[in-house]
Design a protein around this motif. Structure first.
Motif, PDB file in Angstrom:
ATOM      1  N   ALA A 122      12.375   4.811  -5.365  1.00 44.19           N
ATOM      2  CA  ALA A 122      11.209   4.220  -4.656  1.00 44.19           C
ATOM      3  C   ALA A 122      10.455   3.376  -5.677  1.00 44.19           C
ATOM      4  N   PRO A 123      11.057   2.226  -6.076  1.00 40.52           N
ATOM      5  CA  PRO A 123      10.427   1.421  -7.126  1.00 40.52           C
ATOM      6  C   PRO A 123       9.012   1.002  -6.752  1.00 40.52           C
ATOM      7  N   LEU A 124       8.116   1.081  -7.721  1.00 42.28           N
ATOM      8  CA  LEU A 124       6.716   0.724  -7.518  1.00 42.28           C
ATOM      9  C   LEU A 124       6.408  -0.547  -8.287  1.00 42.28           C
ATOM     10  N   VAL A 125       5.885  -1.539  -7.563  1.00 39.40           N
ATOM     11  CA  VAL A 125       5.351  -2.742  -8.208  1.00 39.40           C
ATOM     12  C   VAL A 125       3.833  -2.633  -8.167  1.00 39.40           C
ATOM     13  N   ILE A 126       3.220  -2.606  -9.328  1.00 39.46           N
ATOM     14  CA  ILE A 126       1.750  -2.510  -9.371  1.00 39.46           C
ATOM     15  C   ILE A 126       1.199  -3.924  -9.279  1.00 39.46           C
ATOM     16  N   GLY A 127       0.571  -4.230  -8.156  1.00 43.42           N
ATOM     17  CA  GLY A 127       0.081  -5.596  -7.948  1.00 43.42           C
ATOM     18  C   GLY A 127      -0.715  -5.705  -6.670  1.00 43.42           C
ATOM     19  N   ASP A 128      -1.238  -6.908  -6.471  1.00 46.31           N
ATOM     20  CA  ASP A 128      -2.191  -7.175  -5.393  1.00 46.31           C
ATOM     21  C   ASP A 128      -1.486  -7.845  -4.217  1.00 46.31           C
ATOM     22  N   ALA A 129      -1.495  -7.181  -3.089  1.00 46.66           N
ATOM     23  CA  ALA A 129      -0.820  -7.726  -1.900  1.00 46.66           C
ATOM     24  C   ALA A 129      -1.522  -8.978  -1.379  1.00 46.66           C
ATOM     25  N   LYS A 130      -2.721  -9.261  -1.856  1.00 45.20           N
ATOM     26  CA  LYS A 130      -3.442 -10.477  -1.441  1.00 45.20           C
ATOM     27  C   LYS A 130      -2.952 -11.714  -2.198  1.00 45.20           C
ATOM     28  N   ASP A 131      -2.150 -11.474  -3.229  1.00 41.04           N
ATOM     29  CA  ASP A 131      -1.752 -12.582  -4.118  1.00 41.04           C
ATOM     30  C   ASP A 131      -0.347 -13.076  -3.769  1.00 41.04           C
ATOM     31  N   ASP A 132      -0.258 -14.307  -3.290  1.00 41.50           N
ATOM     32  CA  ASP A 132       1.045 -14.851  -2.856  1.00 41.50           C
ATOM     33  C   ASP A 132       2.082 -14.776  -3.968  1.00 41.50           C
ATOM     34  N   ALA A 133       1.655 -15.102  -5.199  1.00 45.78           N
ATOM     35  CA  ALA A 133       2.627 -15.128  -6.313  1.00 45.78           C
ATOM     36  C   ALA A 133       3.183 -13.729  -6.562  1.00 45.78           C
ATOM     37  N   THR A 134       2.319 -12.716  -6.430  1.00 48.88           N
ATOM     38  CA  THR A 134       2.779 -11.329  -6.612  1.00 48.88           C
ATOM     39  C   THR A 134       3.773 -10.955  -5.519  1.00 48.88           C
ATOM     40  N   LEU A 180      -2.984   0.323  -6.798  1.00 47.00           N
ATOM     41  CA  LEU A 180      -3.434   1.635  -7.317  1.00 47.00           C
ATOM     42  C   LEU A 180      -4.957   1.768  -7.296  1.00 47.00           C
ATOM     43  N   SER A 181      -5.618   0.965  -6.431  1.00 45.43           N
ATOM     44  CA  SER A 181      -7.089   1.078  -6.364  1.00 45.43           C
ATOM     45  C   SER A 181      -7.508   2.380  -5.685  1.00 45.43           C
ATOM     46  N   ALA A 182      -6.594   2.994  -4.929  1.00 48.85           N
ATOM     47  CA  ALA A 182      -6.979   4.223  -4.224  1.00 48.85           C
ATOM     48  C   ALA A 182      -5.915   5.301  -4.365  1.00 48.85           C
ATOM     49  N   THR A 183      -5.073   5.174  -5.408  1.00 45.85           N
ATOM     50  CA  THR A 183      -4.028   6.178  -5.603  1.00 45.85           C
ATOM     51  C   THR A 183      -3.555   6.114  -7.051  1.00 45.85           C
ATOM     52  N   SER A 184      -2.427   6.774  -7.308  1.00 46.25           N
ATOM     53  CA  SER A 184      -1.899   6.843  -8.683  1.00 46.25           C
ATOM     54  C   SER A 184      -0.405   6.544  -8.673  1.00 46.25           C
ATOM     55  N   ALA A 185       0.100   6.039  -9.770  1.00 46.00           N
ATOM     56  CA  ALA A 185       1.546   5.774  -9.877  1.00 46.00           C
ATOM     57  C   ALA A 185       2.342   7.072  -9.757  1.00 46.00           C
ATOM     58  N   ILE A 186       1.680   8.194 -10.052  1.00 38.52           N
ATOM     59  CA  ILE A 186       2.347   9.502  -9.919  1.00 38.52           C
ATOM     60  C   ILE A 186       2.829   9.719  -8.495  1.00 38.52           C
ATOM     61  N   ALA A 187       2.054   9.190  -7.539  1.00 40.61           N
ATOM     62  CA  ALA A 187       2.419   9.386  -6.118  1.00 40.61           C
ATOM     63  C   ALA A 187       3.801   8.788  -5.835  1.00 40.61           C
ATOM     64  N   ALA A 188       4.080   7.647  -6.434  1.00 40.39           N
ATOM     65  CA  ALA A 188       5.391   7.012  -6.217  1.00 40.39           C
ATOM     66  C   ALA A 188       6.501   7.839  -6.871  1.00 40.39           C
ATOM     67  N   GLY A 201       0.831  -1.205   0.000  1.00 44.32           N
ATOM     68  CA  GLY A 201       0.000   0.000   0.000  1.00 44.32           C
ATOM     69  C   GLY A 201       0.860   1.247   0.000  1.00 44.32           C
ATOM     70  N   GLY A 202       2.078   1.107  -0.469  1.00 36.62           N
ATOM     71  CA  GLY A 202       3.073   2.172  -0.329  1.00 36.62           C
ATOM     72  C   GLY A 202       2.862   3.397  -1.193  1.00 36.62           C
ATOM     73  N   ALA A 203       1.948   3.332  -2.163  1.00 38.34           N
ATOM     74  CA  ALA A 203       1.714   4.520  -3.000  1.00 38.34           C
ATOM     75  C   ALA A 203       0.524   5.325  -2.498  1.00 38.34           C
ATOM     76  N   GLY A 204      -0.009   4.953  -1.363  1.00 42.41           N
ATOM     77  CA  GLY A 204      -1.182   5.638  -0.795  1.00 42.41           C
ATOM     78  C   GLY A 204      -0.806   6.849   0.043  1.00 42.41           C
ATOM     79  N   TYR A 205      -1.799   7.417   0.709  1.00 46.90           N
ATOM     80  CA  TYR A 205      -1.596   8.641   1.498  1.00 46.90           C
ATOM     81  C   TYR A 205      -0.573   8.405   2.609  1.00 46.90           C
ATOM     82  N   ILE A 206      -0.816   7.410   3.455  1.00 42.36           N
ATOM     83  CA  ILE A 206       0.134   7.121   4.551  1.00 42.36           C
ATOM     84  C   ILE A 206       1.417   6.516   3.965  1.00 42.36           C
ATOM     85  N   GLY A 207       1.247   5.667   2.952  1.00 36.74           N
ATOM     86  CA  GLY A 207       2.392   4.964   2.370  1.00 36.74           C
ATOM     87  C   GLY A 207       3.432   5.896   1.790  1.00 36.74           C
ATOM     88  N   THR A 208       3.007   6.878   1.016  1.00 33.14           N
ATOM     89  CA  THR A 208       3.991   7.779   0.392  1.00 33.14           C
ATOM     90  C   THR A 208       4.710   8.619   1.443  1.00 33.14           C
TER      91      THR A 208
END
Ligand code: WQD
Length: 338
Positions: free
Chosen positions: A52-64, A33-41, A7-14
């Protein structure tokens, strides 16, 4: 230390990423990026001059999560900020909230522990405290899973999962940070809160009235048992909140620890409006509306434990928060949707 911010590209995360980088740590941001933008990163890198590399993906997904560890690991810690957090919405969409807010913790823990993770910092909330008679809330105040909404319940459930996992993982440090009401923005105005649609929370709503995209501030009730009749909250500047994550991470010890991150100095709704008016130098139109279902009169913390054990204390005021929020808002009238 090398830190994975879920959740690192979010309000608290950034803001936490900026504070970590400024303190000499390294970060990798995982965000759907469900609640933010890649611009934030990108803005995190602009502020700090560090990657601050950004991986766009789902933290719920083990493979990700495993892919992030393969490509960017090893990590000294995971800071888990990836959650849906709208109290009202959670009452309408409980499954969405329980699935997202719990499955993300399960996936991050499964993969992290497989890879030898030693530290897990969890973004929790002061809304897990259930008895107003305990105010100001300390970390020992009564909590419950039987709270008013699925969002808060999901956070308390997460805490219980983490406590039980820590109990059987001797070398794992679990740090739970219970936020009160995060407000404000980085002084640069480059990162800030960017809620989609009509904001639920007070400060973004007031800011939209100030910039003219909303017509008036609706004050949800002025008949509470508080000094001015409006709701009292513990507004913590997001830069102070981010600093709390850095010291909590740096001082983490094996086991399970909980800290309130708040100012301990409650402010009323009318007090927030007055502070914002001071920041912009003009009055704002307000209107008293009926109470909002689910609201409590007051919630604020006793932050003494974080001061005693982490050496952390909020430095910034509600006026600082309004000033910084306004800088962000005026520099980014459409948020990150530039
Ligand atoms: C603050 C005060 C409202 C909007 C939020 C999150 C919760 C948690 C803590 C993360 C209340 C009043 C609000 C408006 C108003 N965050 N208000 N007019 O409800 O304390 O909780 O922060 O864990 O998830 O929901 O914050 O900003 O919505 O309300 O009068 O337009 O402002 O009644 O007294 P809340 P809020």
């Amino acid at each position: 230390m090398r830190v994975l911010l879920a959740g690192g590209a979010g309000y608290i995360g950034t803001h936490t990423a900026v504070a970590l980088l400024d303190a000499g740590h390294e970060v990798v941001l995982l965000d759907d990026l469900s609640a933010t933008s890649a611009i934030a990163a990108e803005r995190v890198q602009e502020i700090t001059g560090k990657p601050a590399p950004l991986v766009i993906g789902d933290a719920k997904d083990d493979a990700t999560v495993a892919r992030v560890f393969d490509e960017y690991g090893p990590f000294d810690s995971i800071i888990h900020l990836a959650a849906h957090k709208a109290v009202g919405e959670s009452t309408q969409l409980p499954l969405k909230y329980y699935a997202n807010n719990l499955d993300s913790t399960f996936a991050l823990l499964r993969v992290g522990l497989e890879r030898g993770l030693k530290s897990f910092v969890f973004s929790s909330t002061g809304t897990v405290y259930s008895d107003p008679a305990d105010l100001p809330f300390t970390e020992e105040s009564t909590t419950s899973v039987d709270l008013s909404n699925p969002y808060s319940k999901s956070k308390r459930m997460n805490e219980k999962v983490l406590e039980d996992v820590a109990a059987v993982t001797p070398d794992l440090a679990v740090t739970v940070l219970r936020y009160f009401n995060p407000v404000g923005a980085h002084a640069s105005g480059l990162i800030g809160e960017d809620p989609a649609g009509i904001p639920n929370n007070l400060m973004p709503f007031v800011s939209r009235v100030a910039i003219g995209t909303l017509s008036e501030v609706g004050i949800f009730g002025d008949d509470y048992d508080t000094p001015d009749g409006t709701g009292l909250r513990d507004y913590i500047h997001v830069v102070d909140l981010a600093a709390g994550h850095v010291v909590a991470l740096e001082q983490a010890q094996p086991g399970y620890a909980v800290y309130n991150l708040g100012t301990g100095e409650p402010v009323s709704v009318k007090g927030v409006v007055a502070a914002f008016e001071r920041a912009i130098g003009r009055e704002l139109p307000v209107n008293i509306k009926p109470r909002r279902p689910g609201d409590v009169a007051a919630t604020y913390c006793d932050p003494a434990k974080a001061a005693r054990e982490l050496g952390w204390k909020a430095q910034l005021t509600i006026d600082d928060a309004c000033r910084d929020y306004w800088t962000w808002q005026t520099k980014n009238p459409q948020g990150y949707n530039v």
